[in-house]
Design a protein around this motif. Sequence first.
Motif, mmCIF file in Angstrom:
data_model
loop_
_atom_site.group_PDB
_atom_site.id
_atom_site.type_symbol
_atom_site.label_atom_id
_atom_site.label_comp_id
_atom_site.label_asym_id
_atom_site.label_seq_id
_atom_site.Cartn_x
_atom_site.Cartn_y
_atom_site.Cartn_z
ATOM 1 N N GLN A 192 -1.376 1.661 5.530
ATOM 2 C CA GLN A 192 -2.328 2.622 6.082
ATOM 3 C C GLN A 192 -2.093 2.910 7.562
ATOM 4 O O GLN A 192 -2.776 3.753 8.145
ATOM 5 C CB GLN A 192 -3.760 2.146 5.847
ATOM 6 C CG GLN A 192 -4.168 2.230 4.378
ATOM 7 C CD GLN A 192 -5.636 1.953 4.164
ATOM 8 O OE1 GLN A 192 -6.058 0.800 4.146
ATOM 9 N NE2 GLN A 192 -6.421 2.999 4.004
ATOM 10 N N PRO A 198 1.814 9.938 5.111
ATOM 11 C CA PRO A 198 0.377 9.654 5.009
ATOM 12 C C PRO A 198 0.065 8.800 3.783
ATOM 13 O O PRO A 198 0.561 9.080 2.682
ATOM 14 C CB PRO A 198 -0.255 11.048 4.890
ATOM 15 C CG PRO A 198 0.771 12.003 5.419
ATOM 16 C CD PRO A 198 2.097 11.396 5.109
ATOM 17 N N TRP A 199 -0.762 7.770 3.974
ATOM 18 C CA TRP A 199 -1.063 6.890 2.844
ATOM 19 C C TRP A 199 -1.818 7.633 1.745
ATOM 20 O O TRP A 199 -1.730 7.259 0.565
ATOM 21 C CB TRP A 199 -1.842 5.658 3.306
ATOM 22 C CG TRP A 199 -3.182 5.919 3.929
ATOM 23 C CD1 TRP A 199 -3.462 6.016 5.258
ATOM 24 C CD2 TRP A 199 -4.433 6.092 3.239
ATOM 25 N NE1 TRP A 199 -4.812 6.252 5.446
ATOM 26 C CE2 TRP A 199 -5.428 6.292 4.233
ATOM 27 C CE3 TRP A 199 -4.811 6.097 1.901
ATOM 28 C CZ2 TRP A 199 -6.772 6.497 3.912
ATOM 29 C CZ3 TRP A 199 -6.147 6.299 1.574
ATOM 30 C CH2 TRP A 199 -7.104 6.493 2.575
ATOM 31 N N GLU A 200 -2.519 8.693 2.099
ATOM 32 C CA GLU A 200 -3.232 9.469 1.078
ATOM 33 C C GLU A 200 -2.287 10.084 0.050
ATOM 34 O O GLU A 200 -2.694 10.409 -1.069
ATOM 35 C CB GLU A 200 -4.042 10.581 1.749
ATOM 36 C CG GLU A 200 -5.197 10.088 2.606
ATOM 37 C CD GLU A 200 -4.794 9.827 4.039
ATOM 38 O OE1 GLU A 200 -5.708 9.611 4.866
ATOM 39 O OE2 GLU A 200 -3.577 9.819 4.339
ATOM 40 N N LEU A 203 -2.247 8.379 -3.261
ATOM 41 C CA LEU A 203 -3.337 8.731 -4.173
ATOM 42 C C LEU A 203 -3.064 10.059 -4.866
ATOM 43 O O LEU A 203 -3.354 10.227 -6.056
ATOM 44 C CB LEU A 203 -4.650 8.795 -3.394
ATOM 45 C CG LEU A 203 -5.042 7.541 -2.605
ATOM 46 C CD1 LEU A 203 -6.379 7.749 -1.915
ATOM 47 C CD2 LEU A 203 -5.065 6.315 -3.514
ATOM 48 N N THR A 204 -2.485 10.996 -4.132
ATOM 49 C CA THR A 204 -2.117 12.280 -4.735
ATOM 50 C C THR A 204 -1.072 12.077 -5.822
ATOM 51 O O THR A 204 -1.177 12.650 -6.917
ATOM 52 C CB THR A 204 -1.574 13.240 -3.660
ATOM 53 O OG1 THR A 204 -2.570 13.437 -2.661
ATOM 54 C CG2 THR A 204 -1.177 14.569 -4.268
ATOM 55 N N LEU A 218 -2.915 -0.496 -1.094
ATOM 56 C CA LEU A 218 -2.884 -0.082 0.298
ATOM 57 C C LEU A 218 -2.888 -1.317 1.190
ATOM 58 O O LEU A 218 -3.707 -2.222 1.004
ATOM 59 C CB LEU A 218 -4.085 0.799 0.621
ATOM 60 C CG LEU A 218 -4.196 2.101 -0.171
ATOM 61 C CD1 LEU A 218 -5.485 2.825 0.196
ATOM 62 C CD2 LEU A 218 -2.990 2.999 0.059
#
Length: 243
Positions: A192, A198-200, A203-204, A218
């Motif tokens: 993170q 990007p760590w997001e 999730l995508t 994470l």
Amino acid sequence: MTETRFHALPDGTRIAFRHADGAGPTLVFLPGYMSDMAGGKATAVFDWAAAQGRACLLLDYSGCGQSDGAFADGTLTKWRDEVLALIAAEVAGPVVLIGSSMGGWLMLLVGLALGDQLAGLVGIAAAPDFTDWGYDAQQQALLAAGETVLEDNPYGPEPTPTHAAFWADGQAQRLLGGPIALNCPVCLLHGQRDPDVPWELALTLAEQLHSDCVQVTLIKDGDHRLSRDGDIALLLRTISELP
């Protein structure tokens, strides 16, 4: 055999690799952009696999490490096909792909081509579609015009180049805009505090994968490389516990 050997492609290009025999599925490590099989994570996976009696395959893409070719000629499509050729030549059974950063994009492309031979995926700061989100409008305009973009490299003294052919090929290989037809178990590790990816995005990617067996881990204080001792231990534990 665990020493470096070379696989000759039809055009004569020699791809450097190391292959440890053992129980399957064979672990195949895919390095990141401008990286090679001598990196810390690749070496740790190979040494762990050898100690556990697991089959493992490392390689250098063309233009990287000990392989023939020029880095400027590399593209995702070219490197995907090299990985597939090496797997076809060296691996008879199922495969688990382990992809770091750009290698996490490449593992998706290779996995889609492997079909039923694919047994699992492990992504480390996986960076699919980074030709899209990783460059600003000015950089993309330069790349679209055939220019090379140079960026500061936090991991070495030389700037990091992105060549126009790589960028254009990457734009044609984007995956996150729709479902990704992979049904195997998937584990995604992401720090993170990653300044590069990007760590997001993990999730995508998890959302777009067709598989229901997807785990995202994470690491709150983790950076992009995830090369600390604890990060390596987590990676090896993840591989050993892959469903």
